[in-house]
Write a protein that holds these residues in place. Structure first.
Motif, short mmCIF file in Angstrom:
data_model
loop_
_atom_site.label_atom_id
_atom_site.label_comp_id
_atom_site.label_asym_id
_atom_site.label_seq_id
_atom_site.Cartn_x
_atom_site.Cartn_y
_atom_site.Cartn_z
N MET A 1 0.85 -1.18 0.00
CA MET A 1 0.00 0.00 0.00
C MET A 1 0.89 1.24 0.00
SD MET A 1 -2.69 1.49 2.88
CE MET A 1 -3.31 -0.10 3.25
N SER A 2 0.52 2.23 -0.78
CA SER A 2 1.26 3.48 -0.82
C SER A 2 0.73 4.41 0.28
CB SER A 2 1.09 4.14 -2.19
OG SER A 2 1.82 5.34 -2.23
N VAL A 3 1.62 4.74 1.21
CA VAL A 3 1.26 5.53 2.39
C VAL A 3 2.01 6.86 2.37
CG1 VAL A 3 1.34 5.61 4.92
CG2 VAL A 3 0.81 3.46 3.75
N LEU A 4 1.29 7.93 2.69
CA LEU A 4 1.90 9.24 2.87
C LEU A 4 1.93 9.53 4.35
CD1 LEU A 4 2.97 11.96 1.76
CD2 LEU A 4 0.58 12.74 1.75
N HIS A 15 12.43 10.26 12.98
CA HIS A 15 12.69 8.82 13.08
C HIS A 15 11.71 7.99 12.26
CE1 HIS A 15 15.79 9.58 16.03
NE2 HIS A 15 14.96 10.43 16.61
N VAL A 16 11.12 8.60 11.23
CA VAL A 16 10.27 7.84 10.32
C VAL A 16 11.17 6.84 9.59
CG1 VAL A 16 8.85 7.95 8.23
CG2 VAL A 16 8.56 9.67 10.04
N PRO A 17 10.78 5.56 9.58
CA PRO A 17 11.62 4.57 8.89
C PRO A 17 11.76 4.89 7.40
CG PRO A 17 9.95 3.50 10.26
CD PRO A 17 9.62 4.96 10.23
N SER A 18 12.87 4.48 6.83
CA SER A 18 13.09 4.71 5.40
C SER A 18 12.04 3.93 4.61
CB SER A 18 14.50 4.30 5.00
OG SER A 18 14.67 2.92 5.21
N GLY A 171 8.13 6.86 15.19
CA GLY A 171 8.87 6.07 14.20
C GLY A 171 8.74 4.58 14.46
N GLU A 172 8.84 4.17 15.72
CA GLU A 172 8.67 2.76 16.09
C GLU A 172 7.26 2.29 15.76
OE1 GLU A 172 9.81 2.18 20.18
OE2 GLU A 172 11.81 3.02 19.82
N TRP A 173 6.27 3.13 16.05
CA TRP A 173 4.89 2.77 15.76
C TRP A 173 4.70 2.56 14.26
CZ3 TRP A 173 1.01 4.67 12.74
CH2 TRP A 173 -0.24 4.08 12.91
N LEU A 174 5.23 3.46 13.44
CA LEU A 174 5.12 3.32 12.00
C LEU A 174 5.75 2.00 11.53
CD1 LEU A 174 5.96 6.95 10.84
CD2 LEU A 174 3.82 5.73 10.35
N ALA A 175 6.93 1.69 12.02
CA ALA A 175 7.62 0.46 11.63
C ALA A 175 6.80 -0.78 11.98
CB ALA A 175 9.00 0.38 12.30
N ASP A 176 6.10 -0.75 13.09
CA ASP A 176 5.34 -1.91 13.57
C ASP A 176 3.92 -1.99 13.04
OD1 ASP A 176 7.57 -2.60 15.07
OD2 ASP A 176 6.77 -1.76 16.94
N ASN A 177 3.34 -0.87 12.58
CA ASN A 177 1.91 -0.85 12.30
C ASN A 177 1.48 -0.41 10.91
OD1 ASN A 177 0.55 -1.40 15.04
ND2 ASN A 177 2.18 0.06 15.50
N VAL A 178 2.39 0.07 10.09
CA VAL A 178 2.02 0.56 8.76
C VAL A 178 2.90 -0.12 7.73
CG1 VAL A 178 1.81 2.60 7.29
CG2 VAL A 178 1.32 2.77 9.74
N ASP A 179 2.24 -0.68 6.73
CA ASP A 179 2.99 -1.37 5.65
C ASP A 179 3.33 -0.41 4.55
OD1 ASP A 179 2.72 -3.80 6.98
OD2 ASP A 179 0.78 -4.16 6.06
#
Length: 179
Positions: A1-4, A15-18, A171-179
């Motif tokens: 999925m393409s996420v903004l 700290h948003v993951p690459s 950043g950790e939440w994004l890595a764990d919860n958003v594809d």
């Protein structure tokens, strides 16, 4: 999925993951709505908007990462506009959570303002409603995830000293919860 991933400041997105597409909007509703609208108009592949950032807690006990269910446009004269006969949409549902975030261009650091807003909301920020509005207008679902950085009182003035903790947790939440 393409996420903004949408953030008001670089500090909150530090700290948003690459791999994520990120837009830094600037502070406030106008900056947020216009930046998100521009990106969504230009990139039709985006399937979800995730607004991350810090926020103030309006009620005692609100801490850490919180996913928002409803956003309010709190510094808009809705009652006056309705009294003139116009329909106003000053609340948007963005998820299943019972948590309400009041969004406004007013930086809340005053006990009386905090107390008044706490009657309607759990959290306060300066962009979430505008991000949700722009995403909805483009037909893209939005998620709002905030990290409590202060109590929407004089502690809000210490934001610069605590924002990195918020950014790390987001950043950790994004890595764990958003594809």
């Amino acid at each position: 999925m393409s996420v903004l991933v949408v953030s008001a400041t670089k500090a909150e997105a530090a700290h948003v993951p690459s791999g994520f597409k990120v837009v830094i909007t600037g502070i406030g509703k106008v900056a947020a709505a216009s930046a998100v609208s521009r990106v969504l108009a230009a990139d039709k592949t985006i399937q979800q908007v995730v607004n991350i950032g810090s926020c103030g807690a309006l009620r005692d006990g609100q801490a850490g990462l919180i996913e928002v269910g409803t956003v309010l446009n709190h510094d808009f004269s809705s009652a006056a506009i309705r009294a003139l006969g116009y329909d106003v949409e000053d609340a948007l549902t963005v998820g299943d959570s019972d948590i309400v975030c009041a969004t406004g261009d007013l930086f809340v650091a005053d006990a009386d303002v905090r107390s008044g807003l706490a009657e309607r909301a759990h959290l306060v920020d300066m962009e979430a409603y505008a991000v949700a509005w722009a995403a909805r207008e483009a037909g893209v679902p939005a998620r709002i995830v905030k990290h409590v950085s202060d109590n929407a009182d004089e502690s809000a003035l210490e934001w610069v000293n605590v924002v990195d903790r918020s950014a790390r947790d987001l950043g950790e939440w994004l890595a764990d919860n958003v594809d």
